[in-house]
Every structure is written in C-alpha cells, then in structure tokens.
Design a protein around this motif. Structure first.
Motif, PDB file in Angstrom:
ATOM      1  N   LEU A   1      -4.324 -20.597  10.567  1.00  0.00           N
ATOM      2  CA  LEU A   1      -5.090 -20.599   9.317  1.00  0.00           C
ATOM      3  C   LEU A   1      -5.297 -19.187   8.780  1.00  0.00           C
ATOM      4  CD1 LEU A   1      -7.737 -23.378   9.992  1.00  0.00           C
ATOM      5  CD2 LEU A   1      -5.780 -23.476   8.450  1.00  0.00           C
ATOM      6  N   GLY A   2      -5.456 -18.207   9.662  1.00  0.00           N
ATOM      7  CA  GLY A   2      -5.586 -16.815   9.226  1.00  0.00           C
ATOM      8  C   GLY A   2      -4.322 -16.317   8.558  1.00  0.00           C
ATOM      9  N   ILE A   3      -3.187 -16.654   9.128  1.00  0.00           N
ATOM     10  CA  ILE A   3      -1.902 -16.248   8.538  1.00  0.00           C
ATOM     11  C   ILE A   3      -1.701 -16.936   7.188  1.00  0.00           C
ATOM     12  CG2 ILE A   3       0.608 -16.410   8.826  1.00  0.00           C
ATOM     13  CD1 ILE A   3       0.123 -15.936  11.836  1.00  0.00           C
ATOM     14  N   MET A   4      -2.069 -18.221   7.113  1.00  0.00           N
ATOM     15  CA  MET A   4      -1.943 -18.936   5.837  1.00  0.00           C
ATOM     16  C   MET A   4      -2.846 -18.322   4.770  1.00  0.00           C
ATOM     17  SD  MET A   4      -1.671 -22.878   7.155  1.00  0.00           S
ATOM     18  CE  MET A   4      -1.979 -23.545   5.545  1.00  0.00           C
ATOM     19  N   LEU A   5      -4.067 -17.956   5.146  1.00  0.00           N
ATOM     20  CA  LEU A   5      -4.989 -17.327   4.205  1.00  0.00           C
ATOM     21  C   LEU A   5      -4.446 -15.984   3.723  1.00  0.00           C
ATOM     22  CD1 LEU A   5      -7.772 -17.420   2.814  1.00  0.00           C
ATOM     23  CD2 LEU A   5      -8.665 -16.217   4.815  1.00  0.00           C
ATOM     24  N   LEU A   6      -3.912 -15.202   4.649  1.00  0.00           N
ATOM     25  CA  LEU A   6      -3.318 -13.916   4.284  1.00  0.00           C
ATOM     26  C   LEU A   6      -2.131 -14.106   3.340  1.00  0.00           C
ATOM     27  CD1 LEU A   6      -3.394 -10.853   4.786  1.00  0.00           C
ATOM     28  CD2 LEU A   6      -1.846 -11.240   6.702  1.00  0.00           C
ATOM     29  N   THR A   7      -1.319 -15.126   3.588  1.00  0.00           N
ATOM     30  CA  THR A   7      -0.168 -15.410   2.729  1.00  0.00           C
ATOM     31  C   THR A   7      -0.612 -15.799   1.318  1.00  0.00           C
ATOM     32  OG1 THR A   7       1.064 -16.173   4.665  1.00  0.00           O
ATOM     33  CG2 THR A   7       1.914 -16.829   2.513  1.00  0.00           C
ATOM     34  N   VAL A   8      -1.614 -16.685   1.233  1.00  0.00           N
ATOM     35  CA  VAL A   8      -2.110 -17.117  -0.083  1.00  0.00           C
ATOM     36  C   VAL A   8      -2.728 -15.939  -0.828  1.00  0.00           C
ATOM     37  CG1 VAL A   8      -3.857 -18.566  -1.216  1.00  0.00           C
ATOM     38  CG2 VAL A   8      -2.396 -19.531   0.559  1.00  0.00           C
ATOM     39  N   ALA A   9      -3.481 -15.102  -0.111  1.00  0.00           N
ATOM     40  CA  ALA A   9      -4.090 -13.929  -0.754  1.00  0.00           C
ATOM     41  C   ALA A   9      -3.007 -12.967  -1.245  1.00  0.00           C
ATOM     42  CB  ALA A   9      -5.030 -13.223   0.218  1.00  0.00           C
ATOM     43  N   SER A  10      -1.960 -12.780  -0.451  1.00  0.00           N
ATOM     44  CA  SER A  10      -0.867 -11.886  -0.865  1.00  0.00           C
ATOM     45  C   SER A  10      -0.136 -12.433  -2.083  1.00  0.00           C
ATOM     46  CB  SER A  10       0.139 -11.711   0.278  1.00  0.00           C
ATOM     47  OG  SER A  10      -0.481 -11.119   1.375  1.00  0.00           O
ATOM     48  N   LEU A  11       0.123 -13.739  -2.096  1.00  0.00           N
ATOM     49  CA  LEU A  11       0.782 -14.341  -3.257  1.00  0.00           C
ATOM     50  C   LEU A  11      -0.102 -14.237  -4.502  1.00  0.00           C
ATOM     51  CD1 LEU A  11       2.454 -17.487  -1.664  1.00  0.00           C
ATOM     52  CD2 LEU A  11       3.583 -15.436  -2.541  1.00  0.00           C
ATOM     53  N   GLY A  12      -1.405 -14.413  -4.319  1.00  0.00           N
ATOM     54  CA  GLY A  12      -2.331 -14.251  -5.451  1.00  0.00           C
ATOM     55  C   GLY A  12      -2.313 -12.840  -5.982  1.00  0.00           C
ATOM     56  N   PHE A  13      -2.300 -11.865  -5.076  1.00  0.00           N
ATOM     57  CA  PHE A  13      -2.239 -10.462  -5.494  1.00  0.00           C
ATOM     58  C   PHE A  13      -0.939 -10.180  -6.238  1.00  0.00           C
ATOM     59  CE2 PHE A  13      -0.855  -6.099  -4.650  1.00  0.00           C
ATOM     60  CZ  PHE A  13      -1.892  -5.403  -5.260  1.00  0.00           C
ATOM     61  N   LEU A  14       0.176 -10.687  -5.716  1.00  0.00           N
ATOM     62  CA  LEU A  14       1.458 -10.471  -6.395  1.00  0.00           C
ATOM     63  C   LEU A  14       1.485 -11.122  -7.767  1.00  0.00           C
ATOM     64  CD1 LEU A  14       4.001 -10.896  -3.457  1.00  0.00           C
ATOM     65  CD2 LEU A  14       3.452  -8.807  -4.725  1.00  0.00           C
ATOM     66  N   TYR A  15       0.885 -12.288  -7.888  1.00  0.00           N
ATOM     67  CA  TYR A  15       0.831 -12.971  -9.194  1.00  0.00           C
ATOM     68  C   TYR A  15       0.018 -12.158 -10.195  1.00  0.00           C
ATOM     69  CZ  TYR A  15      -0.193 -16.479 -12.714  1.00  0.00           C
ATOM     70  OH  TYR A  15      -0.320 -17.140 -13.899  1.00  0.00           O
ATOM     71  N   ILE A  16      -1.136 -11.652  -9.757  1.00  0.00           N
ATOM     72  CA  ILE A  16      -1.975 -10.850 -10.636  1.00  0.00           C
ATOM     73  C   ILE A  16      -1.274  -9.548 -11.002  1.00  0.00           C
ATOM     74  CG2 ILE A  16      -4.132  -9.521 -10.728  1.00  0.00           C
ATOM     75  CD1 ILE A  16      -5.406 -11.752  -9.050  1.00  0.00           C
ATOM     76  N   HIS A  17      -0.616  -8.925 -10.030  1.00  0.00           N
ATOM     77  CA  HIS A  17       0.099  -7.672 -10.271  1.00  0.00           C
ATOM     78  C   HIS A  17       1.254  -7.889 -11.259  1.00  0.00           C
ATOM     79  CE1 HIS A  17       1.499  -3.630  -9.388  1.00  0.00           C
ATOM     80  NE2 HIS A  17       2.717  -4.109  -9.127  1.00  0.00           N
ATOM     81  N   ASP A  18       1.994  -8.972 -11.071  1.00  0.00           N
ATOM     82  CA  ASP A  18       3.106  -9.267 -11.947  1.00  0.00           C
ATOM     83  C   ASP A  18       2.628  -9.624 -13.352  1.00  0.00           C
ATOM     84  OD1 ASP A  18       5.950  -9.530 -12.266  1.00  0.00           O
ATOM     85  OD2 ASP A  18       5.647 -11.719 -12.383  1.00  0.00           O
ATOM     86  N   SER A  19       1.493 -10.303 -13.452  1.00  0.00           N
ATOM     87  CA  SER A  19       0.947 -10.656 -14.771  1.00  0.00           C
ATOM     88  C   SER A  19       0.499  -9.405 -15.525  1.00  0.00           C
ATOM     89  CB  SER A  19      -0.264 -11.600 -14.621  1.00  0.00           C
ATOM     90  OG  SER A  19       0.128 -12.797 -14.050  1.00  0.00           O
ATOM     91  N   GLY A  20       0.014  -8.416 -14.802  1.00  0.00           N
ATOM     92  CA  GLY A  20      -0.428  -7.169 -15.425  1.00  0.00           C
ATOM     93  C   GLY A  20       0.726  -6.352 -15.981  1.00  0.00           C
ATOM     94  N   LYS A  21       1.901  -6.446 -15.393  1.00  0.00           N
ATOM     95  CA  LYS A  21       3.054  -5.689 -15.868  1.00  0.00           C
ATOM     96  C   LYS A  21       3.551  -6.212 -17.199  1.00  0.00           C
ATOM     97  CE  LYS A  21       5.233  -3.792 -11.776  1.00  0.00           C
ATOM     98  NZ  LYS A  21       6.415  -3.804 -10.930  1.00  0.00           N
ATOM     99  N   ASN A  22       3.482  -7.503 -17.359  1.00  0.00           N
ATOM    100  CA  ASN A  22       3.997  -8.112 -18.607  1.00  0.00           C
ATOM    101  C   ASN A  22       2.959  -7.955 -19.638  1.00  0.00           C
ATOM    102  OD1 ASN A  22       6.304  -8.871 -17.288  1.00  0.00           O
ATOM    103  ND2 ASN A  22       5.502 -10.879 -16.775  1.00  0.00           N
TER     104      ASN A  22
END
Length: 66
Positions: free
Chosen positions: A45-66
C-alpha cells in the motif's frame, strides 16, 4: 459407581494445561501470521500511494507546462 469414585483429578489438570498450551500456540501462530500479512500489505500500500502521488505530481507538472 465405584468407577466414578476412583477417577483422579490429576488427568483433568493435565488436560487443562495441555489444552491451554495448545491454545497459546494457536494464538501465537495466528498473531505471527497476521503480523506478517500486515507488514507485507503495508509495504504494498505504501508503494501504491507513492506511485499515485508521483503520477499526480507528473500530471500537475505537465499541466503547468502547457
């Protein structure tokens, strides 16, 4: 009736102590197994949480570039 008078209570004590010992061993086994499962599931569950948080960060980062 004479048979009932000759029954010793020593066997009853041995049975109770044996039953209690077996019950403790079963309880210990169940607790150890539960602890093992909890440790492994918390890791997953810790690894899954870290994965979801990382994907969320990447989504926010990618949205900021556009």
């Amino acid at each position: 009736m004479t048979l009932a008078q000759n029954i010793s209570f020593q066997n009853n004590k041995n049975f109770k102590s044996h039953f209690f010992t077996q019950g403790l061993q079963l309880g210990t086994y169940i607790l150890k197994r539960l602890w093992w499962h909890l440790k492994s599931y918390t890791t997953v569950l810790g690894i899954m949480l870290l994965t979801v948080a990382s994907l969320g960060f990447l989504y926010i980062h990618d949205s900021g570039k556009n």
